[in-house]
Structures are given as C-alpha cells and as structure tokens.
Scaffold this active site. Sequence first.
Site, PDB file in Angstrom:
ATOM      1  N   PRO A  42       0.814  -1.226   0.000  1.00 40.71           N
ATOM      2  CA  PRO A  42       0.000   0.000   0.000  1.00 40.71           C
ATOM      3  C   PRO A  42       0.845   1.273   0.000  1.00 40.71           C
ATOM      4  O   PRO A  42       1.705   1.446   0.865  1.00 40.71           O
ATOM      5  CB  PRO A  42      -0.797  -0.115   1.300  1.00 40.71           C
ATOM      6  CG  PRO A  42       0.099  -0.919   2.208  1.00 40.71           C
ATOM      7  CD  PRO A  42       0.826  -1.889   1.322  1.00 40.71           C
ATOM      8  N   ASP A  81      -2.156   2.903   2.394  1.00 40.41           N
ATOM      9  CA  ASP A  81      -1.603   3.114   3.727  1.00 40.41           C
ATOM     10  C   ASP A  81      -2.076   4.485   4.187  1.00 40.41           C
ATOM     11  O   ASP A  81      -1.893   5.475   3.461  1.00 40.41           O
ATOM     12  CB  ASP A  81      -0.076   3.080   3.654  1.00 40.41           C
ATOM     13  CG  ASP A  81       0.523   2.232   4.760  1.00 40.41           C
ATOM     14  OD1 ASP A  81      -0.170   1.974   5.747  1.00 40.41           O
ATOM     15  OD2 ASP A  81       1.695   1.831   4.628  1.00 40.41           O
ATOM     16  N   TRP A 532       4.106   0.449  10.466  1.00 41.37           N
ATOM     17  CA  TRP A 532       4.555  -0.660   9.622  1.00 41.37           C
ATOM     18  C   TRP A 532       3.787  -1.944   9.932  1.00 41.37           C
ATOM     19  O   TRP A 532       3.717  -2.848   9.099  1.00 41.37           O
ATOM     20  CB  TRP A 532       6.049  -0.881   9.791  1.00 41.37           C
ATOM     21  CG  TRP A 532       6.854   0.197   9.130  1.00 41.37           C
ATOM     22  CD1 TRP A 532       7.396   1.308   9.704  1.00 41.37           C
ATOM     23  CD2 TRP A 532       7.165   0.291   7.737  1.00 41.37           C
ATOM     24  NE1 TRP A 532       8.033   2.079   8.762  1.00 41.37           N
ATOM     25  CE2 TRP A 532       7.907   1.476   7.548  1.00 41.37           C
ATOM     26  CE3 TRP A 532       6.890  -0.508   6.626  1.00 41.37           C
ATOM     27  CZ2 TRP A 532       8.374   1.877   6.303  1.00 41.37           C
ATOM     28  CZ3 TRP A 532       7.353  -0.118   5.382  1.00 41.37           C
ATOM     29  CH2 TRP A 532       8.083   1.061   5.235  1.00 41.37           C
ATOM     30  N   GLN A 570      12.663  -1.723   1.075  1.00 43.02           N
ATOM     31  CA  GLN A 570      11.610  -2.395   1.833  1.00 43.02           C
ATOM     32  C   GLN A 570      12.065  -3.711   2.452  1.00 43.02           C
ATOM     33  O   GLN A 570      11.267  -4.393   3.106  1.00 43.02           O
ATOM     34  CB  GLN A 570      10.384  -2.642   0.941  1.00 43.02           C
ATOM     35  CG  GLN A 570       9.686  -1.368   0.512  1.00 43.02           C
ATOM     36  CD  GLN A 570       9.164  -0.562   1.676  1.00 43.02           C
ATOM     37  OE1 GLN A 570       8.698  -1.114   2.660  1.00 43.02           O
ATOM     38  NE2 GLN A 570       9.251   0.758   1.589  1.00 43.02           N
ATOM     39  N   TRP A 574       8.472  -3.178   4.542  1.00 48.41           N
ATOM     40  CA  TRP A 574       7.298  -4.030   4.294  1.00 48.41           C
ATOM     41  C   TRP A 574       7.654  -5.515   4.213  1.00 48.41           C
ATOM     42  O   TRP A 574       6.936  -6.356   4.755  1.00 48.41           O
ATOM     43  CB  TRP A 574       6.618  -3.560   3.012  1.00 48.41           C
ATOM     44  CG  TRP A 574       5.263  -4.166   2.778  1.00 48.41           C
ATOM     45  CD1 TRP A 574       4.224  -4.202   3.641  1.00 48.41           C
ATOM     46  CD2 TRP A 574       4.810  -4.822   1.586  1.00 48.41           C
ATOM     47  NE1 TRP A 574       3.131  -4.834   3.066  1.00 48.41           N
ATOM     48  CE2 TRP A 574       3.471  -5.217   1.806  1.00 48.41           C
ATOM     49  CE3 TRP A 574       5.403  -5.093   0.363  1.00 48.41           C
ATOM     50  CZ2 TRP A 574       2.727  -5.878   0.838  1.00 48.41           C
ATOM     51  CZ3 TRP A 574       4.645  -5.746  -0.612  1.00 48.41           C
ATOM     52  CH2 TRP A 574       3.331  -6.141  -0.369  1.00 48.41           C
ATOM     53  N   LYS A 607      20.484  11.246  -5.438  1.00 42.04           N
ATOM     54  CA  LYS A 607      19.090  11.082  -5.063  1.00 42.04           C
ATOM     55  C   LYS A 607      18.271  12.242  -5.614  1.00 42.04           C
ATOM     56  O   LYS A 607      18.676  13.391  -5.550  1.00 42.04           O
ATOM     57  CB  LYS A 607      18.966  11.031  -3.536  1.00 42.04           C
ATOM     58  CG  LYS A 607      17.562  10.701  -3.046  1.00 42.04           C
ATOM     59  CD  LYS A 607      17.533  10.586  -1.528  1.00 42.04           C
ATOM     60  CE  LYS A 607      16.121  10.266  -1.043  1.00 42.04           C
ATOM     61  NZ  LYS A 607      16.065  10.156   0.437  1.00 42.04           N
ATOM     62  N   LYS A 610      13.012  17.659  -5.316  1.00 44.33           N
ATOM     63  CA  LYS A 610      12.556  18.904  -5.934  1.00 44.33           C
ATOM     64  C   LYS A 610      13.482  20.055  -5.582  1.00 44.33           C
ATOM     65  O   LYS A 610      13.748  20.929  -6.406  1.00 44.33           O
ATOM     66  CB  LYS A 610      11.139  19.227  -5.464  1.00 44.33           C
ATOM     67  CG  LYS A 610      10.076  18.278  -6.029  1.00 44.33           C
ATOM     68  CD  LYS A 610       8.696  18.669  -5.526  1.00 44.33           C
ATOM     69  CE  LYS A 610       7.634  17.701  -6.049  1.00 44.33           C
ATOM     70  NZ  LYS A 610       6.295  18.035  -5.518  1.00 44.33           N
TER      71      LYS A 610
END
Length: 979
Positions: A42, A81, A532, A570, A574, A607, A610
């Site tokens: 999610p 989520d 989590w 993850q 997750w 990385k 903006k």
Amino acid sequence: MEPMNFPEMEKKILKFWEENKIFEESMEIRKKSPRFVFFEGPPYANGKPGIHHVLGRVFKDLFCRYKTMRGFLVERKAGWDTHGLPVEIATEKELEFKTKKEIENYGIEKFNQKCHENVWKYKNEWEEITKRIGFWLELDRPYITYENDYIESLWWIIKKIYDKGLLVQDYRVAPYCPRCGTTLSSHELAQGYKKVKEDSIYVKFPVNGQENTYFLVWTTTPWTLPGNVALAINSEVEYIKLKRNWVEPKGGESHGQDPKQGKLKEEFLIIAKDRYEKVLSKEYEISGESFKGSSLLDLEYEPLYDFIKPDKPAYRIVSGNFVSTEEGTGIVHIAPAFGEDDMRIGKENNLPVLMTVDKDGKFIDKIKTWAGKFVKDADPEIIENLKSRNLFYKIEKYEHDYPFCWRCESPLLYYALNSWFIKMTEIKEKLLENNQKVNWFPEYLKDGRFGEWLKELKDWNFSRERYWGVPLPIWKCEKCEQIKVIGSIKELEDLDGKKVKDLHRPFIDEIVFDCEKCGSEMRRVPEVADIWFDSGAMPFAQWHYPFENKDFIDKKEKFPAEFICEGVDQTRGWFYTLLAVSTLLGLEAPYKNVLSYGLVLDKHGKKMSKSKGNAVNVGDIIDRFGVDALRWYFYTVNAVGMPTKFDENDVQRIFRRFIMTLWNSFSFWKIYSNDKYNQKSEVIPDNILDKWIISEFNALIKNVTEKLDNYDLVGAARNIESFLDDLSNWYLRLSRNRFKEENNKEAYKVFSFILVNFTKIIAPFIPFTSDHIFKEMTGQKSVHLEKFPQEKIIDDELLEKMKDIRKVASVGLELRAKAGIKVRQPLKQLAINIKFDDNLTSLLKDELNIKEIIFNKENIKENNWLFVENGNFKVSLNTEITAELKNEGTLREVIRNIQSLRKKAGLTPKDKVALCLYSDNKQISGIIEKNKETIKKDTILSDIVFEKQSDLKASDEIEVDGKKLFIGINPIIDKSLIG
C-alpha cells in the site's frame, strides 16, 4: 504511413479498455482457473507519485499480466496506507504546528479528522498515474488501513501476540525523534541513516585517590556526559598508564615544560595499550607495565557533573564485552538513559539512570547550565566547559552514519522510555527458517541484506506516542495495573455496553470498564501501533480475517502470495513486517517470490529531490515518448537490484531502438497486407528463412517463459530485443524481395503469424503498442484476452547454422568496409573454410552481394584478395571489380535512388508509377536501357521514358559514379509522358 503519435495512441487504447472493461473481462474468463496470488504494497496518497513508483508498478503489472495470459486468475486488490507520521507531519505543516503540545491544545479529535482528510490529498493523481502507465489494479475495491474492519483484524493479531507472551511493556532505550515525540522501531531506524561529520572528543575522568590520574574516554555525543554514571572496560583487553610532565600556569594549561612559566606537574592517563600510539601525542611516555582490564574493575572516579544526585551507587568501572580497541580509547562512558548497550550494562550492574533530557530533546531544568537547550546545540558549550576544567584532551572530526527520522529528517536520540515491545528475538530462528523457503530476486538479498538483518534482529519497538494510528487495544487498571488486551469490537462492546463506531483516538480513549480483578477503572494505554504493522498485516486485514473470509487464509485460497514486488529499501520495511506478522501468528512465510528493485537516481547517481531540481516529471516523459517506451526502459536499463540512473536520453534511445523497430516492422506488414490476419492453422514453410524465423520464435517463447517463470524480467526483455533485431534486420531485410512477388504468399503468412504472436509475448511488457498492433492485424478485441504462446518444434541445428552464416556475413561486411566497397557493388567471389548447404549459401550471397561462394579454400594470396580469420572462420574476399560488375553496381545505385524518391513522394510499394530518367552520359543511359525491365520490376513502374519532364510528383538530380542523372516519377499515367 503517417508518423505515429504514441502518447495519443495509448490514450485511445486506455479509453477502449475502460469502455469495454477489458481488465475485468481478462479476469472473468479465468474465474475458474487456478489462482496466482499477488499482494499490493500500500502506498500513501498524501504524497505525489514519482518516477520510482512507476518503476515498481510496471514491474508488478508485467508479472500479473503474464500470469493472467498463462491461464491464472490474478486478482489485484489495491491498498492504501493511511496512518502514521507521514500523514501527521503533513497535517502539522498545514496547521503550522511544531510540537505535540500544540496538537493536544488543538484537540486530538479535530487533528485526526484533518489527518483523515489529508490521507487522500493526492488520491486522484495516484489513480491517474496508475491507469496511465497501464497498471491494471482493482482500484474500486481497495483495502484501507484506517477502516474499522481493517483495524479490528489488527487488534485480533495484537491479542494473539500478547496471548503468546510476546508483547510486553519495558523500560528500554530506543531511537527517539524529539520533533515527532515518539520512538521508532529498528526497521524504521534502518531507513534514515545519513553520513555526517561531527566533533568527537577525548575526555579525562579523574581517578579517585590518584592525584592527576585520569581515565581517557572517547565520545561522539558530548551531550550525554551529564548523564554519565559509569565507565566500561573490556576485562580481557590490555591497558596501560602513560605519563607526561606539564606546567600549570596561572592563566590556564600550558604544554610547555619550562618551570619558570609555572608549577611543573605530572599527569597520568589510562588507556587501552593498542590505542595509545594512535590517540596520544609523543610527549606521553609509558609508566609501568601493562595490565588486564579486569584489574580496573570497581575503581571509582570523580563525576564530571553533579547536576543530579544518583539514587544508586555510581561512578565506577564496570565490565562490558562490547568494548573494543577498533576505535576510541578502550574505555566507554556509560549513560543508561541514552544507549542500548548502556542500559543493558546499567541493568547488569544495578546502575542508576540519570534522565537529563526531556522529550523535546532539551536539557531539563536540573541541568542548570544548559537547561532548555537542545542537546545537539549544547555540544560546543559542553566542550568549552571541559576545557576550562582541564578535563578535555582533544577534539577530532568523526565521519559516521547517524540516524535521522525517516519521515521528518530530524536527528534521532537514543532515549530511555517505557514502550511496548514484541519479543522478535524469541522467534528469530523461525523467521530465518521461513526466509529460507522464499525465492528472492536478486538472489543475494536472501542471505545478504535481508538474511543478515534477520540474524541481527532486535525486539520490535511496537508502540508510538502519537495520535493518527491504530490504537493499541490494551486496557490497564489504574489501581492494580491488571492488563486486558481486546481482540474484537464485540468483545469491547460487551465490556463497555455501548456500540463502538470509531476505533480511533480520542473516541476509543473514552471507553472505560471495570477491572475484573479489583473493580477499579481500566483505561486504554495512550499509545498507537507502529504504522509498519498496518501494512505488514495486510494479508489478513485486507480480508477482515478472521471475522470474515476465513477460507482465504485457513484453506490458503489467497495466502501466501505467489509474488510481491517493492524497492530494495523495503527489505527492512514491508518485506520484514509481512514476514514478522505471519511468523508471529505461527504461519509460513506470507510470500513465495519477492522481486526487489533498486532505487531511481538522477543520471549522475544522486538522489532525486525537488529542492535540488533533479526530480523527473513523469508526465513530461510520458507525453514525449509514451508509457511503453518508459516501461521498456525500466525493463532493460540495468539489473533489477541495481540503482537506476535515470536519463531521459536513454529513454529516447530505447524508444528508437525498440519501439520504433517494432513499429517499422508493423508498418512493413501493413504495406503488404490486404486483409486482417485470421490464420488458424500452423504455417509449414519451405523457405529456409521462414523455417529459421519460426524456430527462432519458438526458441523465444521457450526462453521468455522460462525467464519470467523465474522472475528474470531483464533477461526476458533482452531476449525479446534480440529476436526483434533478428526479425527486422535479418529476416525482413533478406525477405524484402519475396514480399514483392505477387504469387509468393508464404513470406506474408509467416511474417503475419510471427508478428501477431509476438504481440502476445510483448503484451505484458508494453501493453499499449502490443494491443494496438494486435487489434489492427486481427480485428479482435484485445491481445490481453489471449493466451501466452506455447513453444513448438525448435530446429536447433538450423539456428546454429544461421548463427554461423551471420558471423561469416559480418566478417564479409568488415572486409568490404576495409576495401572501401559499398554493399550495393556486386563482387565476384568469397572464400570460406566451412561448407553450408545451398539455401544458406544463397542467403550469404544475397547479404554480401557476392556472385560465387568458394568452400574449403584455406588461403588466397592474389593481390586482389583480402583475408581475415575470426574464431573458427577463415574468410577471403575477392575485391576485383570487372566492368560487368561495375555496371551492375551502377544499376543497383539507380534502383536505390528511385526507391528513395518513391519514399520521398509518400508512395507505397503498391503504387505503380511512371518514371522518367535522363543522363548526358551514354554509359549510364545504356545501362538503364539494357536493364529497363529489371528496373520496372524492382521499383514497381508502369513505364520508363528517357527524357526530362515537368509537372512530376517528385524529381531529383543525383550523381551515379560521378555522373549526373535526372529522375522523376508520377503516380498518374500521363500519355504525354509515356509518348
């Protein structure tokens, strides 16, 4: 054909899918088929989707489409989520709050309502990008983590964990975010490390009863020194005492040794023997023999600070096996309130805990010198204080990984608090065992990044002192501290006697009932669960298990997942919490196959953000090249587990190399097609090229199927690219003349068969272009309702022989280039050392434009022969150009220019035209006149006249062999033109 606008074509396909419910139909026709279970991780909808989300979603979509075409029912339930810090922080910014106190003054109910609204801030953008990239997901029936049914399932799981004795409350040190006012779990901690350079210092702790003698200690956190209660050494390590002479002048310390400047003194430092040469200056000399650390135990020292009086014996040397001589001094300062090892050592040695810092990360009032100052800001002042008291030795810059909050990016502190923990260490072996049954892609993650994480597993810091989350279903008696964990809404309603409408704070906090033990009031503990846990429990909570749909889990109808896919970050998010929750419930691993992809960085490997101006606007990329180009880029740019350095130029290159090659092949088919392709029976060809391409295609089916079944999407995509290159740049190029022969239907049938079935192979990868081509060629509804092709007979011997022919052809072209002779110029002979049959030899002659192939000629030494040896092949080329060959080359040059002019005029090969040719050169005119019929046949002409004309569709003046030639064409047969 008009140039294709791929983004517009894709939008039309999207509209067709939606209006005709193609996704729904693709599942409906397989509703009785075996299931392929997929879990969707999610996302949060309170942040905009980015390019990295596209990467993950097109990977997921590929395998779900593939398995559907392989005959499985693949349900794709969406999920959202909705709880936790990501939403809370966004809401705080909107309300311009900076502290938890402001939230509580505002009201938890109002704040949580704002969070509820904030959850869906970018829901439309998420759904739009999901649809636009072709990710078929059941968006109309998602699981949502804030819904009561979902939370009730989570409560049931928490109660199960508690009943097993694995959920406990304990006073422990945990990573703590002073800005968010809550602790974090170890898997959250792992996501927020950054490289930092900070001041580390060497501090002198005075030894009791030994004048001018100090334990030298190294620390990277000066702010923890007011909380010091002990020093730890390693009992097995060798330590040593060192001495220096120094002068203590009236104005402060001097490192000079002139007695005239002040009083001469001796100073002694105790340090690990292996560290003194790396730490101390040369003015220190060894004083006495080295000694074991055990001899230092229980020695006392003077505290650096006395702001708080300890309630237990303190300021002594204790043993700690974690103390090493890899860095520092071999002596570690212990502040149990601010370190996990410190707290453990404190408990083992019955040390006091001096809490010098409040939950905002500021020194408490008792620390008078720095009261109210944020601890990291106090470091420089603490250093100056130590210097002024002759307790400071030196300062060094220290580069290390420091934990920051994974959501708000504030620096974390290690902080002692009462929290609820799940004792994961008690089930570590079962977690490791379950992990061994999972197929990881890339494979090294299994025992590497993920496996090593499990081996170093810590207990799960499960509770959060926050607001918008799943309230812990734990009620505690105010008097006898009896605990009751609630496992369902009904259980709570039976105790409270009222209907429960909302399981969130503050409503759930208002529910009070009597203690069964003493009759006093039981109130819910204030904490909420780690977010989590919400997503890690989704295999069960998405179905409201066990209150509904018990067979989904108990009979393994929808558990475990055959496939899940998320980013490599993850592994400690997750992927871990999914495994943790299932294992805590006593079940197997919740997934069988995990695909984990690398991060998406900018083209320089940085990385994206903006603020840096290097973030990619997904919409701009799609609007320029289309979704399929972007999808194919992600499938082929690098190995799955590696970071992707996103470069728009690479997308453009892949668009041209793959998407346009495919489109040009389809355009070629359209040129020669008379009707829709509706062939039912298998093509049984006679031509060697047709036999070869069918074998190559069956080999492609075999290879792609094997690779996708093993989740090697990059390998499968590269096989597809290789085949398309074979189809376009070998099969079609060498078959071009056969397509022009009106009585030759075999080439058309074979190519049609290959191209239609090729769209089925590429459909999971590039769903838009494949569907457009399939529908155009067949008139059928959608390629996504078709079955994935099944491999048939593969002629391995023919495939190997064709590889050899192509290698020889490549060498032959190199020899031509070396001699500076264009391929259009026929040559007499090529000699090779390996014999091929006539069909393959004919292909080689056509490819190299050679009149004769000579076999078994080891070496030819005449002056006009070029020779090269390449692996097993020896190839010689006769470069002599006779007058007859020269004329033939001239003819080919004329034909090439006529074809170029036809193309320039927008004519297709089906369009017959009249042609006029004119040259002052008799040789050129003679060659054209002599080969008039050949020119007419090869360029589809109705007639040729040999004089200049006006009012032509297209004309040009070119040079052939340095001589000028006028050519003109007109698709309308004009009597005045043809005389």
